[in-house]
Write an enzyme that holds these catalytic residues in place. Sequence first.
Site, PDB file in Angstrom:
ATOM      1  N   GLU A 152       0.876  -1.271   0.047  1.00 50.15           N
ATOM      2  CA  GLU A 152       0.019  -0.149   0.038  1.00 50.15           C
ATOM      3  C   GLU A 152       0.934   1.322   0.036  1.00 50.15           C
ATOM      4  O   GLU A 152       2.000   1.426   0.673  1.00 50.15           O
ATOM      5  CB  GLU A 152      -0.840   0.210   1.316  1.00 50.15           C
ATOM      6  CG  GLU A 152      -1.581   1.215   1.390  1.00 50.15           C
ATOM      7  CD  GLU A 152      -2.295   1.438   2.544  1.00 50.15           C
ATOM      8  OE1 GLU A 152      -3.534   0.802   2.979  1.00 50.15           O
ATOM      9  OE2 GLU A 152      -2.053   2.263   3.538  1.00 50.15           O
ATOM     10  N   ALA A 192     -19.261   0.238   4.722  1.00 49.16           N
ATOM     11  CA  ALA A 192     -18.506  -0.046   3.600  1.00 49.16           C
ATOM     12  C   ALA A 192     -19.548  -1.222   2.941  1.00 49.16           C
ATOM     13  O   ALA A 192     -19.410  -1.179   1.599  1.00 49.16           O
ATOM     14  CB  ALA A 192     -17.182  -0.779   3.986  1.00 49.16           C
ATOM     15  N   LYS A 236     -20.715  -8.495   4.780  1.00 53.01           N
ATOM     16  CA  LYS A 236     -19.693  -7.966   3.973  1.00 53.01           C
ATOM     17  C   LYS A 236     -18.902  -8.972   2.892  1.00 53.01           C
ATOM     18  O   LYS A 236     -19.269  -8.685   1.676  1.00 53.01           O
ATOM     19  CB  LYS A 236     -18.984  -6.830   4.590  1.00 53.01           C
ATOM     20  CG  LYS A 236     -18.036  -6.002   3.607  1.00 53.01           C
ATOM     21  CD  LYS A 236     -17.261  -4.890   4.688  1.00 53.01           C
ATOM     22  CE  LYS A 236     -16.181  -5.416   5.491  1.00 53.01           C
ATOM     23  NZ  LYS A 236     -15.369  -4.056   6.029  1.00 53.01           N
TER      24      LYS A 236
END
Length: 285
Positions: free
Chosen positions: A8, A113, A154
């Site tokens: 990242e 999310a 999710k």
Amino acid sequence: MNFSYTFEIFPPKGNMSTEGTYSVLDGLVSLHPDLISVTYGAGGSSQDNTVEISSGIKKKYNLCGVAHLTCVGSTRDNIKKILDRLKENDVKDILALRGDLKDENDLGEFHHASELIEFIKSQYDDFNIYAACYPEKHPEAPNIDEDLKHLKYKASLGIKALISQLFYDNEIFWAWREKARAFGITVPIIAGIMPITAASQINKVIEMCGASVPERVKRFVIAYAKNSAAIKDAGIAYATEQIIDLMARGVEGIHIYTMNQAETVRRIDNNIRGVLYAKRHGDKQ
């Protein structure tokens, strides 16, 4: 999904040049990661740069660039415009996040999310979507079980994998992962590792995500607090140990939060190179 080795980075803020970011990328790409994700500044601080750099990773390096996308404070119209831009720039991979919340009044039209993931899929069906998970539970969740219940939902939305928040105690990660599997969460879980390179990181880590800091980590941070080189050496050694242990015990991926420190990642990569090769090639030498 095969074992993944990913990084990242964060883009420059606002109108700052992206030249430095591409210099970091030059160093990271040479380590042959499977993808590089690019963080996202809520409220417009680096959204344009996230799209540009995610696209540039693919165009310049022929490597998968994953664009972070947060929804806190956003409307569906805002998010649709960003999705259109990602599509136009051939960015096909998204890490879908709610984003940090300072006040509940900042939520906007998305509260979780999972709602962002549902919206992405309602607009386009060909994005590869990743999502986040917290081995020590989301800071706002009342307990682990409640957190895992929401995480299971999710994960059921068709995501490619979960990427964990950073942690410094592998035993906590494995205990949580076992419980997640028992809850019926079957998608790959990629372990997020952030090397400690400065004493100041510890307080920031605790404040940011509530991660536990083992006593042995506290000891080297205190012992070398006035020696930045020693802190970095110790942090790299500890991250190396974490990653080797995780790979030996069958983790499905390693995601390094690089903090744009390519040299730190290069040193870790050098330490794990043989183990990483064995992991990627089925332990065949």
